[in-house]
Design an enzyme around this catalytic site. Sequence first.
Site, PDB file in Angstrom:
ATOM      1  CG  HIS A  70      -1.990   1.030   1.207  1.00 28.50           C
ATOM      2  ND1 HIS A  70      -3.059   1.009   2.069  1.00 28.50           N
ATOM      3  CD2 HIS A  70      -2.168   2.129   0.435  1.00 28.50           C
ATOM      4  CE1 HIS A  70      -3.843   2.056   1.836  1.00 28.50           C
ATOM      5  NE2 HIS A  70      -3.303   2.753   0.851  1.00 28.50           N
ATOM      6  CB  SER A  76      -6.560  12.318  -1.110  1.00 29.79           C
ATOM      7  OG  SER A  76      -5.261  12.822  -1.368  1.00 29.79           O
ATOM      8  CG  HIS A  82      -7.675   3.581  -1.238  1.00 27.43           C
ATOM      9  ND1 HIS A  82      -8.025   4.858  -0.840  1.00 27.43           N
ATOM     10  CD2 HIS A  82      -6.524   3.289  -0.589  1.00 27.43           C
ATOM     11  CE1 HIS A  82      -7.107   5.308   0.017  1.00 27.43           C
ATOM     12  NE2 HIS A  82      -6.200   4.375   0.198  1.00 27.43           N
ATOM     13  CE1 TYR A 113      -9.370   8.764   1.637  1.00 21.77           C
ATOM     14  CE2 TYR A 113      -7.293   7.796   2.301  1.00 21.77           C
ATOM     15  CZ  TYR A 113      -8.002   8.627   1.470  1.00 21.77           C
ATOM     16  OH  TYR A 113      -7.352   9.320   0.485  1.00 21.77           O
ATOM     17  CG  HIS A 158      -7.006   2.584   5.422  1.00 21.09           C
ATOM     18  ND1 HIS A 158      -7.979   2.699   4.458  1.00 21.09           N
ATOM     19  CD2 HIS A 158      -5.935   3.279   4.966  1.00 21.09           C
ATOM     20  CE1 HIS A 158      -7.538   3.453   3.469  1.00 21.09           C
ATOM     21  NE2 HIS A 158      -6.288   3.821   3.752  1.00 21.09           N
ATOM     22  CD  GLU A 175      -2.852   5.299   3.457  1.00 25.46           C
ATOM     23  OE1 GLU A 175      -3.630   5.987   2.798  1.00 25.46           O
ATOM     24  OE2 GLU A 175      -3.133   4.816   4.578  1.00 25.46           O
TER      25      GLU A 175
END
Length: 343
Positions: free
Chosen positions: A6, A71, A176, A192, A221, A282
């Site tokens: 990720h 995003s 996502h 999220y 996540h 991430e």
Amino acid sequence: MIIDCHGHYTTAPAAHTAWRAAQQEAYIAGREPPPYPRISDDEIRESIEGSQLRLMAERGVDLTVFSPRASAMGHHFGDEVVSAAWTRVCNDLIARVVRLYPRHFAGVCQLPQSPGVPVAKSVAELRRCVTELGFVGCNLNPDPSGGHWTTPPLTDPSWFPLYEAMAELDVPGMVHVSAVTNPSFHATGSHYLNADTTAFMQLLQADLFQRFPGLRLIIPHGGGAVPYHWGRFRGLADMLGRPGPEESVLGNVFFDTCVYHQPGINLLFEVIPAANILFGSETVGAVRGIDPRTGHHFDDTRRYVDALTITPDERTRVYETNARRVYPRLDAVLTSLAEATPR
């Protein structure tokens, strides 16, 4: 081998981000956007080597499965043409990163989703990215409206053309979302995590994986609220007359370790089998600061996994073999690179 499943290109060159702003301004004004700028290899190297590559080296991560900034996918903005153009340049930029650093990055594409546009229209870009650019997976947005949830659930037949292509190409999808326009939600703090939880519940309510037994989805996540409320999901499945999540979901759904404290990682591994967990951080992403309680970055998730009391086999699964199993095209790339390395 340590594979981070990720990663997003959150440090893309300024010219790329500026073109997006110009594209948006042009759309609002009703004119054509300017040509996409020329971005040199040196600009890409500068954006990568002082951020992602440096942190990977410091934290002992060998390869990152890399996609455009989540995003910034911005599916809610503009129309189908705007989304398609933006998606293509974002994916092409990821492909250039992979070409420059083939031993450190593997590409995952964003899709040109747009509210009200059938997701079947995203299939062509998925095929291009996999067959021409060598990408190993895709990110799919369950809410291209940006926090208003106007899209049917992931189990609705409208998604089936995309799943058919994913199955044919043998690529997984990370569920996502992107930016949020609903002021009730903080993007990374609630939108999220809400989406992760929502996606899991949608999958629990239907028989998607009976129709697509080879479909593989990653819920990032740490699965949002899923591990913490595993008993609730088991109980809801029972109330709904559905099979339990272990039977109906875990054969096809995986979670990453983008959970930014040790107790959270401990809980994830206590609830979810190691076979369903992929290492992820991430980085550089949603949480970039240093935890004052530990003195280490919140998103240095390898520290949390290293601290777990798990077997060597489980550790190898989480760090490497699960990713190679979920992303068969990544496994093929790594095998080819290993064979090409002089002994």
